[in-house]
Write a protein that holds these residues in place. Sequence first.
Motif, PDB file in Angstrom:
ATOM      1  N   GLU A 128      17.654 -15.152  -8.137  1.00  0.00           N
ATOM      2  CA  GLU A 128      17.915 -15.018  -6.709  1.00  0.00           C
ATOM      3  C   GLU A 128      17.246 -13.732  -6.243  1.00  0.00           C
ATOM      4  O   GLU A 128      17.476 -12.678  -6.832  1.00  0.00           O
ATOM      5  CB  GLU A 128      19.420 -14.953  -6.445  1.00  0.00           C
ATOM      6  CG  GLU A 128      19.767 -14.708  -4.986  1.00  0.00           C
ATOM      7  CD  GLU A 128      21.263 -14.532  -4.756  1.00  0.00           C
ATOM      8  OE1 GLU A 128      21.795 -15.204  -3.868  1.00  0.00           O
ATOM      9  OE2 GLU A 128      21.886 -13.713  -5.474  1.00  0.00           O
ATOM     10  N   VAL A 129      16.421 -13.824  -5.208  1.00  0.00           N
ATOM     11  CA  VAL A 129      15.737 -12.651  -4.663  1.00  0.00           C
ATOM     12  C   VAL A 129      16.265 -12.414  -3.254  1.00  0.00           C
ATOM     13  O   VAL A 129      16.248 -13.321  -2.421  1.00  0.00           O
ATOM     14  CB  VAL A 129      14.205 -12.858  -4.627  1.00  0.00           C
ATOM     15  CG1 VAL A 129      13.510 -11.608  -4.101  1.00  0.00           C
ATOM     16  CG2 VAL A 129      13.671 -13.230  -6.008  1.00  0.00           C
ATOM     17  N   LEU A 130      16.728 -11.188  -2.995  1.00  0.00           N
ATOM     18  CA  LEU A 130      17.229 -10.808  -1.673  1.00  0.00           C
ATOM     19  C   LEU A 130      16.226  -9.858  -1.036  1.00  0.00           C
ATOM     20  O   LEU A 130      15.929  -8.802  -1.602  1.00  0.00           O
ATOM     21  CB  LEU A 130      18.590 -10.109  -1.801  1.00  0.00           C
ATOM     22  CG  LEU A 130      19.669 -10.868  -2.567  1.00  0.00           C
ATOM     23  CD1 LEU A 130      20.928 -10.015  -2.675  1.00  0.00           C
ATOM     24  CD2 LEU A 130      19.973 -12.198  -1.907  1.00  0.00           C
ATOM     25  N   ALA A 131      15.690 -10.226   0.121  1.00  0.00           N
ATOM     26  CA  ALA A 131      14.659  -9.424   0.778  1.00  0.00           C
ATOM     27  C   ALA A 131      14.967  -9.283   2.271  1.00  0.00           C
ATOM     28  O   ALA A 131      15.658 -10.121   2.852  1.00  0.00           O
ATOM     29  CB  ALA A 131      13.291 -10.075   0.588  1.00  0.00           C
ATOM     30  N   THR A 132      14.432  -8.226   2.866  1.00  0.00           N
ATOM     31  CA  THR A 132      14.550  -8.042   4.319  1.00  0.00           C
ATOM     32  C   THR A 132      13.209  -8.208   5.012  1.00  0.00           C
ATOM     33  O   THR A 132      13.158  -8.248   6.237  1.00  0.00           O
ATOM     34  CB  THR A 132      15.128  -6.637   4.640  1.00  0.00           C
ATOM     35  OG1 THR A 132      14.376  -5.649   3.937  1.00  0.00           O
ATOM     36  CG2 THR A 132      16.591  -6.540   4.250  1.00  0.00           C
ATOM     37  N   ASP A 133      12.137  -8.328   4.258  1.00  0.00           N
ATOM     38  CA  ASP A 133      10.795  -8.513   4.810  1.00  0.00           C
ATOM     39  C   ASP A 133      10.601  -9.985   5.156  1.00  0.00           C
ATOM     40  O   ASP A 133      10.612 -10.838   4.268  1.00  0.00           O
ATOM     41  CB  ASP A 133       9.759  -8.050   3.781  1.00  0.00           C
ATOM     42  CG  ASP A 133       8.328  -8.247   4.247  1.00  0.00           C
ATOM     43  OD1 ASP A 133       8.115  -8.532   5.442  1.00  0.00           O
ATOM     44  OD2 ASP A 133       7.418  -8.095   3.413  1.00  0.00           O
ATOM     45  N   SER A 134      10.419 -10.290   6.444  1.00  0.00           N
ATOM     46  CA  SER A 134      10.249 -11.692   6.850  1.00  0.00           C
ATOM     47  C   SER A 134       9.021 -12.319   6.201  1.00  0.00           C
ATOM     48  O   SER A 134       8.979 -13.523   5.971  1.00  0.00           O
ATOM     49  CB  SER A 134      10.155 -11.805   8.368  1.00  0.00           C
ATOM     50  OG  SER A 134       9.034 -11.097   8.852  1.00  0.00           O
TER      51      SER A 134
END
Length: 81
Positions: free
Chosen positions: A39-45
């Motif tokens: 699972e990868v959590l990112a804030t970069d759209s």
Amino acid sequence: MSVEFDIAETLDVKGESCPMPVVKTKSTIDGLTQGEVLEVLATDSGSMSDIDGWADGTDGVELIEQQEGDSVYKHYVRKTE
């Protein structure tokens, strides 16, 4: 929405921009066992298209699902070989 697979590890790349989410995803998936899900959590759209493109062009990984939340983008990648 409920996730229908077991997550082996979660990678938090929130606050990081291209290319780091993909670089760190590759590095982390390399350490997993075949069949495990990252699972990868990112804030970069941009991670939505970046991780999709990386998984599409990379043997041994499968992008299972992507979810777009309020401020966090979630990516689920399975190691297939």
